[in-house]
Scaffold this active site. Structure first.
Site, PDB file in Angstrom:
ATOM      1  N   ASP A 127      -2.558  15.814 -18.190  1.00  0.00           N
ATOM      2  CA  ASP A 127      -2.800  14.408 -18.513  1.00  0.00           C
ATOM      3  C   ASP A 127      -2.215  14.165 -19.908  1.00  0.00           C
ATOM      4  OD1 ASP A 127      -3.951  12.042 -19.516  1.00  0.00           O
ATOM      5  OD2 ASP A 127      -5.756  12.265 -18.309  1.00  0.00           O
TER       6      ASP A 127
ATOM      7  N   TYR B 141     -11.357  14.646 -20.285  1.00  0.00           N
ATOM      8  CA  TYR B 141     -11.884  13.276 -20.245  1.00  0.00           C
ATOM      9  C   TYR B 141     -13.094  13.275 -19.295  1.00  0.00           C
ATOM     10  CZ  TYR B 141     -12.328   8.577 -18.381  1.00  0.00           C
ATOM     11  OH  TYR B 141     -12.851   7.389 -17.947  1.00  0.00           O
TER      12      TYR B 141
ATOM     13  N   LYS C  32      -3.819   2.719 -20.937  1.00  0.00           N
ATOM     14  CA  LYS C  32      -3.885   2.968 -22.371  1.00  0.00           C
ATOM     15  C   LYS C  32      -2.515   2.654 -23.011  1.00  0.00           C
ATOM     16  CE  LYS C  32      -8.096   4.479 -21.630  1.00  0.00           C
ATOM     17  NZ  LYS C  32      -8.185   4.561 -20.198  1.00  0.00           N
TER      18      LYS C  32
ATOM     19  N   ARG D 123       0.829  -1.224   0.000  1.00  0.00           N
ATOM     20  CA  ARG D 123       0.000   0.000   0.000  1.00  0.00           C
ATOM     21  C   ARG D 123       0.854   1.261   0.000  1.00  0.00           C
ATOM     22  NH1 ARG D 123      -1.914   2.467   4.339  1.00  0.00           N
ATOM     23  NH2 ARG D 123      -2.129   0.591   5.586  1.00  0.00           N
TER      24      ARG D 123
HETATM   25  N1  PLP Z   1      -7.305  10.242 -18.785  1.00  0.00           N
HETATM   26  C1  PLP Z   1      -7.698   9.981 -20.040  1.00  0.00           C
HETATM   27  C2  PLP Z   1      -7.270  10.905 -21.134  1.00  0.00           C
HETATM   28  C3  PLP Z   1      -8.502   8.871 -20.329  1.00  0.00           C
HETATM   29  O1  PLP Z   1      -8.877   8.630 -21.602  1.00  0.00           O
HETATM   30  C4  PLP Z   1      -8.899   8.022 -19.258  1.00  0.00           C
HETATM   31  C5  PLP Z   1      -9.742   6.832 -19.492  1.00  0.00           C
HETATM   32  O2  PLP Z   1     -10.272   6.608 -20.567  1.00  0.00           O
HETATM   33  C6  PLP Z   1      -8.484   8.344 -17.958  1.00  0.00           C
HETATM   34  C7  PLP Z   1      -7.683   9.437 -17.761  1.00  0.00           C
HETATM   35  C8  PLP Z   1      -8.889   7.473 -16.787  1.00  0.00           C
HETATM   36  O3  PLP Z   1      -8.065   6.357 -16.757  1.00  0.00           O
HETATM   37  P1  PLP Z   1      -8.452   4.939 -16.099  1.00  0.00           P
HETATM   38  O4  PLP Z   1      -9.541   4.345 -16.907  1.00  0.00           O
HETATM   39  O5  PLP Z   1      -7.163   4.189 -16.159  1.00  0.00           O
HETATM   40  O6  PLP Z   1      -8.876   5.226 -14.690  1.00  0.00           O
END
Ligand code: PLP
Length: 388
Positions: free
Chosen positions: A176, A104, A201, A50
């Site tokens: 991000d 997102y 991804k 953890r």
């Molecule tokens: N950031 C982006 C650009 C995403 O496309 C996604 C999910 O599709 C996320 C964050 C969230 O990621 P996770 O599904 O691994 O929690």
């Protein structure tokens, strides 16, 4: 191997972070949840899954830090765990956040629906309009949060100005970078404070795990790690192993995806049945010159709209052989979605329109298949629409 020994992404993707413990050429999965005390450590040094400080977790974190040109990285149980833990480390009751308007959906909902319950206010900002940011900043503003490339409309904001605005106003800048990947862009080198990925991804690349990460300086990551320990958002060692193994081919995959997407986008743009293609590598993309100046590659995601009606779009999607209809991205296989029916199905249609997401919009996450096969498949499906 220390991450500073070799600088190329291809070499670092394979070797960075690896200790080759006991001669093992692959990353061992240290499944032990707790480690024997040596006798002289203080409680903060106890190794526990953890606490995200066990050997498999540390190894994959070092690989990510090297590729993102950061001091340290932290792996988390999902991309959303990375996003929520990072934001909540720097925001509290009474603080204010500036966030890009078309994030997102999960991040957007967290900020708009959940943060007000904690007394955290936000304003959405247009990333191409610094005047807008100046109007919305408050003395309580602590963070500015953006994405390298927006989903699904693939807009690229004025990221250089975001960095200088953040520095001028003493804000923490968080980005991000999931869509670009560290192969195409390193936001820390541009001056961002923290980089986040949904490692589910491209970083992992095989659509077989959920993970996230945050990268930055030791000073910025330290408090996030502390919070992560309380929220319990650590990444399991087996998932760390899968992520590390996936990342060994990150550079190869992304180079191939960049090339494939460019070929497919060029083919689609020239096709009579296609009304519009959105791809940052095309000269027709509104921010093409910005993408060219900032990125080493234009990425593997593209969007299109067909010339016909929505029924034509459905027939096209149904007749494709290679792309799978699935709402994720960044993997070795090509995935295709209709954002209005998937990620944005709960967004009201006027808002979707404002975001540029028509019912006909199709998003393709290009995989590593042969571009000739992909183009043949797309071409045959388009021909069927015109009865050829
Ligand atoms: N950031 C982006 C650009 C995403 O496309 C996604 C999910 O599709 C996320 C964050 C969230 O990621 P996770 O599904 O691994 O929690």
């Amino acid at each position: 191997m220390s991450s500073s020994s070799f600088h190329s992404f291809e070499t670092q993707a394979v070797h960075a972070g690896m200790d080759y413990i006991q001669g093992s050429v692959c990353l061992p999965i240290f499944q032990s949840s707790i480690y024997k005390l040596k006798g002289d450590e203080d409680s903060s040094e106890i190794q526990y899954i953890r606490s995200n400080n066990t050997p498999t977790q540390l190894s994959v974190s070092r690989k990510i830090a090297a590729l993102e040109r950061g001091e340290v990285a932290l792996v988390t149980s999902s991309g959303m765990a990375a996003i929520s833990n990072a934001l909540l480390t720097f925001l509290c009751n009474g603080s204010h956040l500036l966030a890009q308007s078309n994030l997102y959906v999960g991040t957007q909902n967290l900020i708009i629906k959940k943060f007000p319950e904690l007394g955290i206010e936000s304003d959405s900002i247009v990333l191409d309009s610094p005047e807008d940011w100046h109007q919305k900043i408050r003395k309580e503003t602590k963070v500015i949060y953006v994405e390298t490339v927006t989903n699904p409309t693939l807009e690229i904001g004025d990221l250089k100005s975001v960095v200088s605005f953040a520095k001028e106003h003493n804000l923490i800048s968080i980005i991000d970078n999931t869509f670009a990947t560290p192969i195409n862009f390193n936001p820390l080198s541009l001056g961002f404070d923290l980089v986040i990925h949904s490692a589910s991804k491209y970083l992992n690349g095989h659509l077989d795990l959920v993970a996230g990460c945050v990268v930055g300086t030791q000073k910025m990551i330290g408090p996030i790690l502390e919070r992560l320990n309380y929220t319990g958002s650590c990444l399991d060692p087996h998932a760390c192993f899968l992520l590390s193994r996936g990342m060994e081919t990150l550079a190869l995959r992304v180079h191939q995806q960049n090339q494939n997407a460019m070929r497919v986008a060029t083919f689609l743009e020239a096709h009579a049945q296609v009304e519009r293609v959105i791809y940052p590598g095309l000269i027709s993309h509104p921010q093409h010159s910005r993408a060219k100046a900032l990125f080493r590659g234009y990425g593997g995601i593209l969007c299109l709209e067909l010339a016909g009606d929505i029924q034509q779009t459905k027939r096209f999607l149904d007749s494709l052989q290679i792309p799978l209809m699935a709402p994720s991205l960044g993997g070795v296989r090509t995935l295709i979605t209709q954002p209005a029916a998937t990620s944005h199905s709960k967004t009201i249609s006027s808002k979707r329109k404002e975001l540029g997401i028509s019912d006909k919009l199709i998003r393709i996450s290009i995989g590593i298949e042969s571009p000739e096969d992909l183009i043949t498949d797309l071409s045959e499906s388009l021909d069927k629409l015109s009865g050829k």
